[in-house]
Scaffold this active site. Structure first.
Site, short mmCIF file in Angstrom:
data_model
loop_
_atom_site.label_atom_id
_atom_site.label_comp_id
_atom_site.label_asym_id
_atom_site.label_seq_id
_atom_site.Cartn_x
_atom_site.Cartn_y
_atom_site.Cartn_z
CD GLU A 30 -2.91 1.11 2.35
OE1 GLU A 30 -3.39 2.19 2.77
OE2 GLU A 30 -3.21 0.00 2.80
CE LYS A 65 -6.12 -1.07 5.44
NZ LYS A 65 -5.33 -0.12 4.63
CG ASP A 85 0.21 -16.62 11.47
OD1 ASP A 85 -0.46 -15.93 10.69
OD2 ASP A 85 -0.14 -17.75 11.86
CG HIS A 134 -3.47 7.39 -0.03
ND1 HIS A 134 -2.78 6.29 0.46
CD2 HIS A 134 -4.26 6.91 -1.01
CE1 HIS A 134 -3.16 5.21 -0.19
NE2 HIS A 134 -4.06 5.56 -1.09
#
Length: 440
Positions: free
Chosen positions: A85, A280, A296, A393
């Site tokens: 991202e 998130k 993991d 962004h």
């Protein structure tokens, strides 16, 4: 119509590729070229990757970036981050630089306890089962000594075994709730091996326990498995400074910025729709380090989001307050990690990334990852309460738009120059590219 295949796992790698491209792609030759283009040119390294999982046909690359200037507990770190991202690495780096001259990040490991459970059905009284458990508990520990010897020598092992009555939730359902310290290993295999031995001992001892009725002796074992919910494997990371030092933006005063930050966190605490996206963003930072260090990320994600719901409503993992003119921002988060075992010694890049992090212990890696999540969240919320998230962004996303539309290196340079002073939008970039291509 494609038919099911039998014995796929027994095919050679080349045969697997031929079957998949011929049956599931429109252009088998082109698809085969793409698959082979992502093979590593070092055949031994590729063989190593092929053996990580089953039915391997190629590699799916993910960019590996570095976020420098993280001052954590008076030590300076450059943090490897594996993520696809745009803007995540840049945001983390920006937050690290901002807090560098303000004392950096402070961390505390609050606990390292991991959990596993033996789930079983018992048709009898809890009193009877409780008496049996008191009798069998020493044997449970005794019969796992061969499994725990090495871990115990390193300071870890089995911490406790409890009998839990879950019949209020499910008829005749009981469990052995077991806690462990696995030191620098994530410990899944160790925990699961101990749990399966507990189950075997529990079953065999019940069959010959004199005080049980015939029905009580037949304990029905359902499953033995570790839990990825580890609320007592917890780390805290924080930053703080006087409000007047929060010179984050020319658009708002430090005082206004601090107040808006606190309010934004309060919203994420009470509004689940916001909290999910808020958390998130935290996991953007944490998962990138989890991946880079061969841990993991699915287990970490599951445990973290369960923890975010521990009070009955999904809520923010970060907290902010203003006390006596001091702005404080912190996170408490469960992270079950390992720095030995798994891919840590197998994957060359993972091994190198751990070296870049000064070969941390599991506790040190907990601290580093918590800081990565806190930094990412600080950067994201800072943007939201000042300029908005899209400005930064989309500037980082600009290169993706250009690559998607086949821009040449010359076109990229010109478009990047144009958007140094303009807001980046997808349509705006396409229009600029079209205009550029119309020029002689």
């Amino acid at each position: 119509m494609t038919k099911p295949i039998s014995g796929f796992s027994k095919l050679s790698k080349e045969e697997k590729i031929d079957w998949i491209v011929n049956n599931y792609t429109h252009n088998p030759e082109q698809s085969k070229h793409v698959i082979e283009a992502y093979w590593n040119s070092d055949s031994q390294l590729q063989k190593l990757h092929d053996e990580f999982i089953e039915n391997t046909i190629s590699n799916l690359y993910m960019p590996l970036g570095i976020a420098p200037n993280f001052l954590i507990d008076e030590k300076l770190y450059a943090i490897p981050m594996a993520i696809e991202e745009s803007s995540v690495v840049a945001a983390a780096s920006k937050a690290a630089k901002f807090w560098l001259k303000k004392g950096g990040f402070k961390t505390t490991v609050l606990g390292t306890e991991k959990v596993g459970q033996v789930h079983f059905i018992f048709k009898g009284s809890y009193t009877s089962l409780s008496q049996f458990f008191d009798f069998v508990k020493p044997k449970l520990l005794l019969e796992t000594e061969s499994l725990t010897k090495s871990m115990s020598e390193r300071g870890g092992g089995i911490l406790n075994i409890e009998l839990r009555d879950k019949t209020a939730d499910l008829e005749n359902y009981f469990q052995l709730h077991c806690t462990f310290d696995t030191q620098d290993a994530m410990g899944a295999n160790f925990i699961n091996s101990c749990l399966e031995q507990f189950a075997t001992t529990l079953k065999s001892e019940a069959l010959k326990y004199a005080s049980f009725t015939e029905e009580e002796r037949n304990i029905e074992l359902i499953m033995s498995i570790l839990s990825n919910y580890v609320p007592n494997c917890l780390v805290r990371a924080e930053v703080s400074c006087p409000i007047e030092e929060l010179n984050i933006s020319t658009e708002v005063s430090p005082k206004t910025f601090a107040e808006k930050m606190v309010r934004a966190i309060e919203i994420a605490k009470v509004e689940p729709y916001r909290a999910v996206t808020h958390n998130k963003g935290i996991m953007n930072g944490i998962d990138a380090v989890v991946l880079a260090t061969g841990n993991d990320f699915r287990a970490v994600e599951a445990g973290v989001h369960a923890y975010a719901s521990k009070n009955g409503r999904y809520s923010s993992l970060t907290h902010a307050e203003i006390t006596n003119g001091i702005f404080k921002f912190w996170i408490e988060i469960p992270l079950a990690l390992g720095t030995v075992g798994g891919l840590t010694k197998l994957h060359p890049l993972v091994k190198m990334n751990l070296e870049i992090l000064r070969n941390p212990s599991a506790k040190e890696l907990m601290r580093i990852m918590a800081v990565a999540g806190l930094a990412q969240n600080f950067a994201a919320v800072s943007s939201l309460v000042t300029t908005g998230i899209q400005k930064g962004h989309m500037k980082m996303h600009l290169m993706n738009i250009l690559n998607q539309n086949g821009a040449t290196e010359e076109e990229k340079a010109k478009i990047i120059s144009i958007f140094k002073t303009q807001t980046v939008t997808h349509r705006g970039v396409l229009n600029a590219l079209e205009d550029l291509r119309k020029q002689p």
